[in-house]
Write an enzyme that holds these catalytic residues in place. Structure first.
Site, mmCIF file in Angstrom:
data_model
loop_
_atom_site.group_PDB
_atom_site.id
_atom_site.type_symbol
_atom_site.label_atom_id
_atom_site.label_comp_id
_atom_site.label_asym_id
_atom_site.label_seq_id
_atom_site.Cartn_x
_atom_site.Cartn_y
_atom_site.Cartn_z
ATOM 1 N N ASP A 1 0.054 -3.928 -4.243
ATOM 2 C CA ASP A 1 -1.024 -3.081 -4.363
ATOM 3 C C ASP A 1 -0.744 -1.625 -3.822
ATOM 4 O OD1 ASP A 1 -3.527 -2.847 -5.645
ATOM 5 O OD2 ASP A 1 -4.586 -2.928 -3.685
ATOM 6 N N SER B 1 0.758 -1.231 0.003
ATOM 7 C CA SER B 1 -0.064 0.007 -0.027
ATOM 8 C C SER B 1 1.011 1.138 -0.018
ATOM 9 C CB SER B 1 -1.050 -0.010 1.266
ATOM 10 O OG SER B 1 -2.024 1.034 1.129
ATOM 11 N N HIS C 1 -7.550 -5.717 -1.435
ATOM 12 C CA HIS C 1 -6.380 -4.790 -1.249
ATOM 13 C C HIS C 1 -5.288 -5.849 -0.601
ATOM 14 C CE1 HIS C 1 -3.978 -1.360 -1.046
ATOM 15 N NE2 HIS C 1 -3.759 -1.046 0.207
#
Length: 438
Positions: A133, A107, A218
């Site tokens: 991601d 992330s 995610h």
């Protein structure tokens, strides 16, 4: 060099936040140089609480103490092996080649890893950065210097798993940010993460089920990367393609000139001048690997009217068999049109040797079909018109093997409702078909 999961060092940095207010320190941002000087002059006022743990094949978390290089030897640090650094940091007193350093960021951490890589001076970059991601908000469409980019390391790979937009924003970044960008299941959303799966998540996570469902896609990037370590012998192959729509038609399974690559830790590291987008399908849970097949079928529709129907295929391989895989081909079957579609299998069936193809209409529809053909005076063709299916062409993505299957009964090529036909391997020479049963 042996790069199996047990043969690399993992430096786990456990950052424990120190409450600045307890020490009477200001929480206002300060210039980097001033802050560094303050820490140096006041280092005796409090004990550093950041812990550095080294995980290797022979230890389960040996602590490396700051300013004590001897603890590296005590913990069995091997500088000849690749080094995976979770968060960041290493001792400059150790003669470690930067090319052995691998940063993994999830992330927002993906971009942090990029900033760490780009901020390192000198002519030699760190070896690899993997973005799991990478965060989308405030980074989508930004300049390479403001996000993770291929310039931040010798090799940068990225896995995109949650790029579906909500109100113009997506949790994960959609644009390519590495040398190789992987888009499992298109990258937009992941199987098993829909709100319809909430009941299953409740059984697994209890009251945290809603949170788990929201972040499911995610976090899938993390689980896919871990899966590549746990199942090193069955790597997930990804294929270059323009978009998921083309990939779903089976049009992108070519691996000529090394175009394909494996997702995860064991990716083939080939820095490129331009980012390459690769697609693949995965399962909803570990092990995530599936086997990709392209099927190409051409019908001759003797009714001259598009037929809306569904089919099933049963596949027989040298290792396993798969029963009744549903096939839906657009809005209707037109004559002399080639249909291409992708089929994925959860298991390795080995070499495909036989296909059973069935027109899956009910017996009621079959009776209606015969009745209509009896009443309507067809101008041409036999009384019992239907679909003629001569050959089925198949390409296996993982093995790159191409195969052609012909009807076992060459005297009757007509496919009728509820009827199942068997297709076996054959060789096509010119315009004639020669059956070759194996």
């Amino acid at each position: 060099m042996d790069t199996s999961p047990l043969c690399f060092s993992i430096l786990l940095v456990l950052c424990i936040f120190i409450q600045s207010s307890a020490l009477g320190q200001s929480l206002k941002p300060e210039p980097f140089g001033r802050r560094a000087q303050a820490v140096e002059t006041n280092k005796t006022l409090h004990e550093m609480k950041t812990r550095f743990l080294l995980f290797g094949e022979t230890n389960q978390g040996c602590q490396i103490r700051i300013n004590h290089p001897d603890t590296l030897q005590e913990c069995g640090f091997n500088s000849s092996l690749p080094l995976v650094m979770i968060i960041h940091g290493w001792s400059e007193s150790v003669q470690l080649s930067r090319s052995h350093v691998h940063l993994i960021g999830y992330s927002l951490g993906a971009h942090v890893s990029g900033f760490a890589g780009s901020s390192i001076g000198g002519t030699h970059k760190i070896g690899r950065i993997t973005g799991l991601d990478a965060a989308g908000p405030l980074f989508e469409g930004s300049a390479p210097s403001n996000r993770l980019s291929p310039d931040d390391a010798n090799f940068v790979d990225a896995i995109h798993t949650f790029t579906r937009e909500h109100m113009g924003l997506s949790v994960g970044i959609k644009q390519p940010i590495g040398h190789y960008d992987f888009y499992p299941n298109g990258g937009s959303f992941q199987p098993g993460c829909h709100f319809l799966e909430l009941y299953r998540h409740i059984a697994q996570h209890g009251f945290n089920a809603i949170t788990q469902t929201i972040k499911c896609s995610h976090e899938r990037s993390v689980h896919l990367f871990i899966d590549s370590l746990l199942h090193a012998g069955t790597q997930s192959m990804a294929y270059p393609c323009g978009d998921m729509n083309s990939f779903s038609q089976g049009l992108c399974l070519s691996c000529k000139k090394g175009r394909c690559n494996t997702l995860g830790y064991h990716v083939r590291q080939e820095p490129r001048s331009k980012s390459k987008r690769l697609f693949l399908v995965t399962r909803a849970q570990s092990p995530f690997k599936v086997y990709h097949y392209q099927f190409k079928i051409q019908f001759i529709n003797q009714t001259e009217t598009p037929i809306q129907t569904t089919f099933t295929m049963s596949l027989l391989g040298t290792k396993e068999k798969m029963q009744k895989i549903p096939i839906t081909l657009g809005k209707g079957i037109a004559s002399n049109k080639t249909y291409s579609f992708l089929i994925t299998l959860d298991v390795d069936i080995g070499e495909l040797i036989m296909i059973k193809f069935k027109w899956e209409n009910s017996a009621v529809w079959a009776n209606v079909w015969d009745t209509v053909q009896t009443i309507i005076p067809w101008s041409t063709g036999p009384r019992h018109s239907g679909l003629v299916l001569k050959t089925i062409r198949v390409k296996a993505g993982e093995t790159q093997q191409r195969m052609t299957f012909c009807s076992e009964n060459t005297d009757d090529l007509l496919l009728r409702p509820t009827q199942e036909k068997i297709f076996v391997k054959c060789e096509i020479k010119s315009k004639t078909s020669k059956r070759k049963i194996r």
